[in-house]
Scaffold this active site. Structure first.
Site, PDB file in Angstrom:
ATOM      1  N   HIS A   1      -3.010   6.482   4.840  1.00 38.25           N
ATOM      2  CA  HIS A   1      -1.594   6.747   5.092  1.00 38.25           C
ATOM      3  C   HIS A   1      -1.199   8.123   4.559  1.00 38.25           C
ATOM      4  O   HIS A   1      -1.850   8.684   3.677  1.00 38.25           O
ATOM      5  CB  HIS A   1      -0.717   5.705   4.388  1.00 38.25           C
ATOM      6  CG  HIS A   1      -0.821   4.319   4.932  1.00 38.25           C
ATOM      7  ND1 HIS A   1      -1.453   4.017   6.116  1.00 38.25           N
ATOM      8  CD2 HIS A   1      -0.342   3.128   4.445  1.00 38.25           C
ATOM      9  CE1 HIS A   1      -1.369   2.699   6.330  1.00 38.25           C
ATOM     10  NE2 HIS A   1      -0.705   2.161   5.331  1.00 38.25           N
TER      11      HIS A   1
ATOM     12  N   CYS B   1       0.815  -1.216   0.000  1.00 42.93           N
ATOM     13  CA  CYS B   1       0.000   0.000   0.000  1.00 42.93           C
ATOM     14  C   CYS B   1       0.850   1.269   0.000  1.00 42.93           C
ATOM     15  O   CYS B   1       0.561   2.225  -0.738  1.00 42.93           O
ATOM     16  CB  CYS B   1      -0.949  -0.003   1.198  1.00 42.93           C
ATOM     17  SG  CYS B   1      -0.152  -0.251   2.810  1.00 42.93           S
TER      18      CYS B   1
END
Length: 346
Positions: free
Chosen positions: A251, A131
């Site tokens: 994130h 990711c």
């Protein structure tokens, strides 16, 4: 195998965070399928899930579960090593979100906006990148297209949902205990499998996954190795630091790059703004920049704080945020499947 244009689809890990995101995205994007099979562990077998207005019963994942399946979306985990080859044997193309096959030279590692051409040489398995790698490279590819990137220094600020539901529960439970003046013994982060755990509430933990021999973590080395493979450029110098922060979802990353040629900040902003899958959020005068609260549950990776480095003429600094469950996992895999369908590749 179906003879229609729409494939038979299986979702492995349908009851987990990424599996649930697959289902939401299938509904949102009107993803075309002929038949759908939801698979999970024996513990989750028998659960009922609604997809596109129809109720499906979750089945225990077994090798024979993939009979008649065209495209299998794997949510991740160690089970991929066992079941991905079994699915391929039965004629399915596996799009895998685990780290099991990413660095296999026979397995394409794909971000569809960046290297979709690699899909064509798959041998039954296509790997979804990490990711953090996806989020970083979505921001860097439009710059790389202007001038080759020679060096990357990146620090990640990774949400607790990257550690699964247990990571989310850990943060919430610690915050609740703190507000009540109670003690809470951490048991999940940096990883439940490690011998020592630290609180994440009101803290940051500069370790994600285990340390390697070079004192970088496995998570950090994923960003190095996967970037080289996706960009087909092993010469890029990359130094990462991966950090867990007390954020629930999405994130963020602070990225410094050095380009081969001097590029203007305006050309970088223009390229980022035009690149599919990214959005420019960069208005310091109005205090507008990417933040996890704004990028959560969004498909695009937001890029901002773009500025020339103060010490190096060909250096650029930027700040990026993206939903690691969406673009960092489920959406990227689903886009690979959509590319295959639109190009009649199953």
């Amino acid at each position: 195998m179906t003879t229609s244009r729409n494939p038979n689809i299986a979702i492995l890990g349908a009851t987990g965070a990424v599996g649930q995101e697959f289902i939401r995205l299938i509904e949102e994007r009107n993803f075309p399928f002929h038949q759908l099979k939801l698979l999970a562990s024996a513990r989750s077998a028998g659960k009922k899930l609604m997809v596109c207005g129809k109720e499906y019963t979750v089945e225990e994942a077994r090798p024979e579960s993939f009979e008649g399946i065209d495209i299998a979306l794997f949510a991740g985990g160690s089970i991929s090593k066992v079941l991905a080859p079994e699915a391929v044997k039965r004629g399915a193309v596996v799009i895998d979100n685990s780290s099991s096959f990413r660095m296999d030279p026979l397995v394409p590692l794909v971000v569809p906006e960046i290297n979709p051409e690699d899909i064509a040489w798959h041998h039954g398995i296509i790997a979804n990148p990490n990711c953090s790698t996806i989020i970083m490279l979505m921001a860097l590819k439009p710059i790389y297209d202007i001038s080759r990137i020679k060096r990357i220094i990146v620090s990640t600020y990774q949400a607790v949902s990257g550690a699964g539901k247990d990571g989310i529960d850990e943060l919430l439970n610690e915050c609740e205990a703190y507000s009540q003046g109670k003690e809470y013994t951490p048991k999940i982060l940096p990883s439940a499998s490690l011998p020592k755990h630290y609180p994440i509430a009101f803290n940051v933990i500069p370790q994600i996954d285990v340390f390697r021999e070079n004192d970088y973590t496995k998570e950090e080395m994923k960003m190095v190795n996967e970037t080289h493979k996706i960009f087909h450029d092993d010469s890029i110098a990359i130094t990462p630091t991966a950090v867990r922060v007390p954020v629930l979802r999405s994130h963020a990353e602070s990225i410094y790059i050095e380009t081969e040629e001097v590029v203007s900040v305006e050309s970088v902003k223009k390229a980022v703004d035009a690149f599919p899958g990214t959005c420019l959020v960069d208005n310091p005068a109005e205090m507008e920049y990417p933040m996890p609260l704004d990028t959560s549950n969004k498909n695009d990776v937001a890029v901002g704080r773009i500025r020339r480095d103060l010490t190096v003429e060909n250096g650029i600094n930027l700040w990026v945020s993206g939903d690691q469950i969406r673009k960092g996992a489920a959406l990227n895999a689903l886009q690979i499947a959509e590319y295959m369908i639109s190009n009649s590749m199953f």
